[in-house]
Design a protein around this motif. Structure first.
Motif, PDB file in Angstrom:
ATOM      1  N   VAL A 106      -7.386  -3.027   9.387  1.00  0.00           N
ATOM      2  CA  VAL A 106      -6.659  -1.831   9.837  1.00  0.00           C
ATOM      3  C   VAL A 106      -5.362  -2.230  10.520  1.00  0.00           C
ATOM      4  CG1 VAL A 106      -6.755   0.202  11.321  1.00  0.00           C
ATOM      5  CG2 VAL A 106      -8.809  -0.530  10.073  1.00  0.00           C
TER       6      VAL A 106
ATOM      7  N   GLU B 276      -8.466   3.106  15.705  1.00  0.00           N
ATOM      8  CA  GLU B 276      -7.764   2.813  14.455  1.00  0.00           C
ATOM      9  C   GLU B 276      -6.577   3.735  14.185  1.00  0.00           C
ATOM     10  OE1 GLU B 276     -10.598   2.551  11.284  1.00  0.00           O
ATOM     11  OE2 GLU B 276     -11.888   1.154  12.393  1.00  0.00           O
ATOM     12  N   LYS B 277      -6.598   4.950  14.706  1.00  0.00           N
ATOM     13  CA  LYS B 277      -5.534   5.905  14.393  1.00  0.00           C
ATOM     14  C   LYS B 277      -4.325   5.764  15.309  1.00  0.00           C
ATOM     15  CE  LYS B 277      -8.572   9.425  12.373  1.00  0.00           C
ATOM     16  NZ  LYS B 277      -9.033  10.844  12.469  1.00  0.00           N
TER      17      LYS B 277
ATOM     18  N   LEU C 267      -4.320   0.853  17.406  1.00  0.00           N
ATOM     19  CA  LEU C 267      -3.883  -0.265  16.577  1.00  0.00           C
ATOM     20  C   LEU C 267      -2.464  -0.064  16.047  1.00  0.00           C
ATOM     21  CD1 LEU C 267      -7.158  -1.307  14.737  1.00  0.00           C
ATOM     22  CD2 LEU C 267      -6.084  -2.316  16.761  1.00  0.00           C
TER      23      LEU C 267
ATOM     24  N   LYS D 240     -11.392  -4.420  11.741  1.00  0.00           N
ATOM     25  CA  LYS D 240     -10.260  -4.014  12.575  1.00  0.00           C
ATOM     26  C   LYS D 240      -8.994  -4.773  12.190  1.00  0.00           C
ATOM     27  CE  LYS D 240     -12.626  -1.163  15.232  1.00  0.00           C
ATOM     28  NZ  LYS D 240     -12.392   0.304  15.272  1.00  0.00           N
TER      29      LYS D 240
END
Length: 262
Positions: free
Chosen positions: A196, A167-168, A171, A193
């Motif tokens: 995000v 996620e950091k 993505l 997800k």
């Protein structure tokens, strides 16, 4: 929850290049194309990922070039290329060349890499998850810039598929560069997800609808696939492995795909 994307449902089959001789792999590519599969994938590793770790195995990019020559309709790519194994500009040139061999059917699937044995035995620096992702983020603009410089240019704007769900960093890279995002998510995980990814798309000024959602089918029921489709997945992938590539599940999922596209 997002609405289904205005795209047809597609099925990609990942033909793992392990535990089989080349003739078997070649024949399987021909068979899945004849069945009507949309994309043939392999993977970018140097050793088997399951079964006998010393079993038969073939390299990804040279196989893809052969697939490009032997086929006429199906798209192809790695699920996924390991960015660490080749210079960024070389990757771009190889992708452009296979795109020409195939007549514009190549998908540039890529990721940051993870299989430590590949790195150790072939002499690459394994680093950390973070350093490998940083390298991917730095190399994708180089790849895109090289495509603009090559003569001849690629046949088409080569679609970029990025695999991973971090996620950091991952993505964010997807939001910046991907035409297709691939993961192994369940419906519950995919819901999160996508939220995000949507936030990252807003951050970089991208419409999330521009990104095709791709999800692996292994171990999933048709009910789960229906849920994934309802969340916006339109490219579904199914992994098969040697020595005997079982095409029965491929036929079943093709029937499901066709029911969605009817």
């Amino acid at each position: 929850m997002t609405s289904p994307q205005p795209r047809p449902v597609r099925l990609g089959v990942q033909i793992a290049p392990q535990h089989a001789d080349y003739t078997s792999i070649r024949n399987t590519v021909a068979a899945v194309e004849a069945l009507g599969v949309d994309v043939a994938f392999n993977w970018d590793h140097f050793f088997p990922l399951s079964g006998d770790p010393e079993g038969l195995h073939f390299e990804s990019w040279t196989l893809l070039a052969a697939w490009a020559e032997q086929t006429s309709v199906i798209e192809m790519g790695a699920l996924v290329n390991c960015n660490s194994y080749r210079n960024a500009d070389l990757q771009a040139d190889m992708a452009r060349t296979i795109d020409h061999i195939s007549g514009g059917r190549f998908i540039f699937g890529t990721g940051s890499g993870w299989f430590e044995r590949d790195y150790d035995e072939y002499g690459y620096d394994f680093g950390t998850v973070g350093t490998r992702l940083d390298a991917l983020a730095a190399d994708l603009p180089r790849i895109e810039a090289r495509w603009d410089k090559l003569n001849p240019a690629p046949v088409r704007d080569i679609p970029v598929l990025i695999g991973g769900a971090g996620e950091k960093k991952t993505l964010r890279i997807v939001a910046q560069h991907a035409d297709i995002w691939h993961s192994f998510s369940t419906p519950e995980v995919l819901t999160h997800k996508l939220g995000v990814l949507g936030t990252w798309c807003d951050t970089v000024g991208r419409d999330i609808s521009e990104i095709e959602i791709s999800t692996e089918l292994r171990g999933k029921t048709t009910e789960e696939a229906d849920e994934l489709y309802g969340l916006g997945t339109t490219l579904f992938t199914l992994g098969i492995s040697g020595p005997a590539y079982d095409l029965a599940p491929v036929e079943d999922w093709l029937a499901w795909r066709d029911s969605k596209n009817a």
